[in-house]
Design an enzyme around this catalytic site. Sequence first.
Site, PDB file in Angstrom:
ATOM      1  N   ARG A 103      73.051  77.403  45.486  1.00  0.00           N
ATOM      2  CA  ARG A 103      73.623  76.596  44.408  1.00  0.00           C
ATOM      3  C   ARG A 103      72.559  76.070  43.444  1.00  0.00           C
ATOM      4  O   ARG A 103      72.745  76.108  42.224  1.00  0.00           O
ATOM      5  CB  ARG A 103      74.403  75.420  44.998  1.00  0.00           C
ATOM      6  N   LYS A 138      67.115  66.428  22.381  1.00  0.00           N
ATOM      7  CA  LYS A 138      68.393  66.203  23.053  1.00  0.00           C
ATOM      8  C   LYS A 138      68.505  67.145  24.249  1.00  0.00           C
ATOM      9  O   LYS A 138      69.328  68.049  24.304  1.00  0.00           O
ATOM     10  CB  LYS A 138      69.546  66.412  22.085  1.00  0.00           C
ATOM     11  N   LYS A 170      62.572  58.496  11.386  1.00  0.00           N
ATOM     12  CA  LYS A 170      63.991  58.777  11.181  1.00  0.00           C
ATOM     13  C   LYS A 170      64.681  57.555  10.564  1.00  0.00           C
ATOM     14  O   LYS A 170      64.039  56.560  10.228  1.00  0.00           O
ATOM     15  CB  LYS A 170      64.630  59.202  12.496  1.00  0.00           C
ATOM     16  N   GLU A 205      62.570  61.811   7.821  1.00  0.00           N
ATOM     17  CA  GLU A 205      63.969  62.188   7.618  1.00  0.00           C
ATOM     18  C   GLU A 205      64.527  61.454   6.396  1.00  0.00           C
ATOM     19  O   GLU A 205      64.304  60.249   6.234  1.00  0.00           O
ATOM     20  CB  GLU A 205      64.778  61.804   8.856  1.00  0.00           C
ATOM     21  N   ASP A 226      68.748  65.567   6.259  1.00  0.00           N
ATOM     22  CA  ASP A 226      69.730  65.344   7.320  1.00  0.00           C
ATOM     23  C   ASP A 226      71.149  65.343   6.773  1.00  0.00           C
ATOM     24  O   ASP A 226      71.482  64.576   5.860  1.00  0.00           O
ATOM     25  CB  ASP A 226      69.435  64.003   8.003  1.00  0.00           C
TER      26      ASP A 226
END
Length: 288
Positions: A103, A138, A170, A205, A226
């Site tokens: 697994r 992410k 950002k 950004e 963005d």
Amino acid sequence: MSDFAKVPAAVIEKVVRMALEEDAPWGDITSQTLIPADATVTAQLVAREPGVLSGADVFAAAMHWTDPAIQTTFHIEDGATFAVGGTLATVHGPARSVLQAERVALNLVQRLSGIATVTAKYVAAAEGTKARIVDTRKTTPGLRLLERYAVRCGGGHNHRTSLSDAVMAKDNHLAILKNSYSGSLTDALIAARAKLPHTVHIEVEVDRMDQIADVLAAGVDTIMLDNFTPAQLREGVALIAGRALVEASGGVTLTSVSAVAATGVDVISVGALTHSVRSLDLGLDIQA
């Protein structure tokens, strides 16, 4: 041989050992109860759907760190494509051990191959343009190096690996800066550059066209546009005019990536390569 950098063996061992301990902290009582101690098996890793392989070393490590007596032989390399029904690897060893490792080994190779397969689709959709398909931060906590390796297996590229690698201002950084710094954004970025070694990359950004001029004036290395539409991206690329790399980001999908790539951007970052990918359907079939 694959020409992309492999994940260090020590990283693979750390991830695999943690996963094996999580899955069988006191052993596999089902196999220990039902399967004779001296039984051996031969099993094949078989593709239930087409894709791109990633995670051969991780799969083999899960087998090895469960029991060094297990022998794993892959028939294709990471980065190679395969069809439905393809036999990707053969495993031979003590039956109890193979069942215990199954697994964890499958979970890892399925996820990494899913990432590589989706990445390859994005790369194909951007073919014929200069745009690089890159990942983001992410990623699954603890699996970043493996998942970013999978992106490379699919023909993609990596963004900064961690917060320690580059300056990337950002929207939240800029919002706080606006409230706490009396000077202009240009001055703030120039002051930041003065604090850094010349080798550190600076990216900023923006989410509006009117922000670009101030950022450009600071001499940053990359400007991220963005959630711009393709028309806005073209306008932004023309305005920046090669004075910085241009990255497109925000909600890019397989449906939209071709149009985004055609705008002339240098980089397209896609969080979906890792944050919402579906594991590929691979199975470990034991020969009766």
